[in-house]
Design a protein around this motif. Structure first.
Motif, PDB file in Angstrom:
ATOM      1  N   MET A  37     -43.135 -21.932 -70.197  1.00  0.00           N
ATOM      2  CA  MET A  37     -42.222 -22.719 -69.224  1.00  0.00           C
ATOM      3  C   MET A  37     -41.111 -21.899 -69.551  1.00  0.00           C
ATOM      4  SD  MET A  37     -41.321 -26.314 -67.848  1.00  0.00           S
ATOM      5  CE  MET A  37     -40.300 -26.600 -69.449  1.00  0.00           C
ATOM      6  N   SER A  38     -40.589 -21.400 -68.637  1.00  0.00           N
ATOM      7  CA  SER A  38     -39.351 -20.545 -68.701  1.00  0.00           C
ATOM      8  C   SER A  38     -38.605 -20.912 -67.074  1.00  0.00           C
ATOM      9  CB  SER A  38     -39.146 -19.193 -68.886  1.00  0.00           C
ATOM     10  OG  SER A  38     -40.403 -18.984 -70.216  1.00  0.00           O
ATOM     11  N   PRO A  39     -37.942 -22.262 -67.314  1.00  0.00           N
ATOM     12  CA  PRO A  39     -37.244 -22.657 -65.603  1.00  0.00           C
ATOM     13  C   PRO A  39     -35.805 -22.316 -66.462  1.00  0.00           C
ATOM     14  CG  PRO A  39     -37.673 -25.007 -67.202  1.00  0.00           C
ATOM     15  CD  PRO A  39     -38.370 -23.383 -67.926  1.00  0.00           C
ATOM     16  N   SER A  40     -35.020 -21.798 -64.972  1.00  0.00           N
ATOM     17  CA  SER A  40     -33.571 -21.317 -64.613  1.00  0.00           C
ATOM     18  C   SER A  40     -33.452 -22.857 -64.220  1.00  0.00           C
ATOM     19  CB  SER A  40     -33.793 -20.488 -63.700  1.00  0.00           C
ATOM     20  OG  SER A  40     -34.095 -20.431 -62.516  1.00  0.00           O
ATOM     21  N   ALA A  41     -32.023 -22.427 -64.658  1.00  0.00           N
ATOM     22  CA  ALA A  41     -31.315 -23.763 -63.868  1.00  0.00           C
ATOM     23  C   ALA A  41     -31.227 -24.164 -62.484  1.00  0.00           C
ATOM     24  CB  ALA A  41     -29.677 -23.408 -64.272  1.00  0.00           C
ATOM     25  N   GLN A  42     -31.605 -22.940 -61.305  1.00  0.00           N
ATOM     26  CA  GLN A  42     -32.268 -22.950 -60.362  1.00  0.00           C
ATOM     27  C   GLN A  42     -33.024 -23.419 -59.624  1.00  0.00           C
ATOM     28  OE1 GLN A  42     -31.591 -19.163 -57.692  1.00  0.00           O
ATOM     29  NE2 GLN A  42     -31.819 -20.458 -56.332  1.00  0.00           N
ATOM     30  N   ILE A  43     -34.587 -23.035 -60.771  1.00  0.00           N
ATOM     31  CA  ILE A  43     -35.316 -23.992 -60.580  1.00  0.00           C
ATOM     32  C   ILE A  43     -35.483 -25.548 -60.617  1.00  0.00           C
ATOM     33  CG2 ILE A  43     -37.529 -23.985 -61.317  1.00  0.00           C
ATOM     34  CD1 ILE A  43     -38.047 -20.614 -61.462  1.00  0.00           C
ATOM     35  N   VAL A  44     -34.871 -25.066 -61.500  1.00  0.00           N
ATOM     36  CA  VAL A  44     -34.321 -27.170 -62.244  1.00  0.00           C
ATOM     37  C   VAL A  44     -33.856 -28.104 -61.047  1.00  0.00           C
ATOM     38  CG1 VAL A  44     -33.923 -28.611 -63.676  1.00  0.00           C
ATOM     39  CG2 VAL A  44     -34.847 -26.462 -64.830  1.00  0.00           C
ATOM     40  N   GLU A  45     -32.544 -27.276 -60.786  1.00  0.00           N
ATOM     41  CA  GLU A  45     -32.246 -28.051 -59.687  1.00  0.00           C
ATOM     42  C   GLU A  45     -33.300 -27.736 -58.047  1.00  0.00           C
ATOM     43  OE1 GLU A  45     -29.119 -29.584 -59.350  1.00  0.00           O
ATOM     44  OE2 GLU A  45     -28.973 -29.592 -61.106  1.00  0.00           O
ATOM     45  N   GLU A  46     -33.515 -26.940 -58.246  1.00  0.00           N
ATOM     46  CA  GLU A  46     -34.508 -26.921 -56.843  1.00  0.00           C
ATOM     47  C   GLU A  46     -35.901 -28.063 -56.700  1.00  0.00           C
ATOM     48  OE1 GLU A  46     -36.130 -23.477 -55.780  1.00  0.00           O
ATOM     49  OE2 GLU A  46     -33.841 -22.120 -55.065  1.00  0.00           O
TER      50      GLU A  46
END
Length: 160
Positions: free
Chosen positions: A1-10
């Motif tokens: 799992m490598s979530p970007s900051a944008q993915i976490v925010e979404e």
């Protein structure tokens, strides 16, 4: 799992927190009685902090993992200094709270094996297992008290 900051925010925007019935009332009751409430989670601050804020738990009472991002907002790992980033971390968090906050008695309430592990020597004095969302027999076996309805815990607190 490598979530970007944008993915976490979404994800956070499209999945508002769901809180088990009874938790807000338990926390409010404890706080009204001068009982300190801490949130110790194997989850990530980015997800846990908004929940803590909704419940009125101060940010310095939250112990969770932290996702790290590089300057572009891409996943850069996790913060290994967070207690819950390692095995036995919830017990370590309890030990830290005892040492830094002078806590004499600690009750851990949780639904998972790592919550039960917090009752190791030097950790929590009592472990209340919660099976209101998912019943886990291994957690139930290790609990001092096992509940499936948080109203039972609130009633016990009010009687104490």
């Amino acid at each position: 799992m490598s979530p970007s900051a944008q993915i976490v925010e979404e994800f956070l925007s499209s999945h508002p927190p769901r809180i088990s019935p009874g938790i807000p009332e338990i926390i409010a009751y404890c706080q009204s009685q001068g009982i300190q409430v801490f949130l110790v989670s194997g989850g990530f601050h980015q997800i846990i902090d908004p929940i803590a804020a909704m419940l009125g738990i101060p940010s310095n009472h939250v112990f969770a993992n932290r996702i790290l991002y590089n300057a572009a907002g891409s996943y850069a790992g996790f913060d290994p200094t967070c207690f819950t980033s390692r095995s036995g971390g919830k017990r370590e968090a309890v030990q830290h709270l005892r040492a830094t906050r002078g806590l004499q008695r600690v009750v851990m309430v949780g639904d998972g094996a790592t919550d039960a592990e917090a009752k190791a020597p030097g950790g929590a004095d009592v472990f209340v297992g919660y099976g209101g969302v998912v019943r886990r027999p291994a957690v139930e076996a290790r609990a001092d008290w096992y509940i499936t309805d948080l109203r039972d815990l609130l009633a016990a607190l009010q009687r104490a």
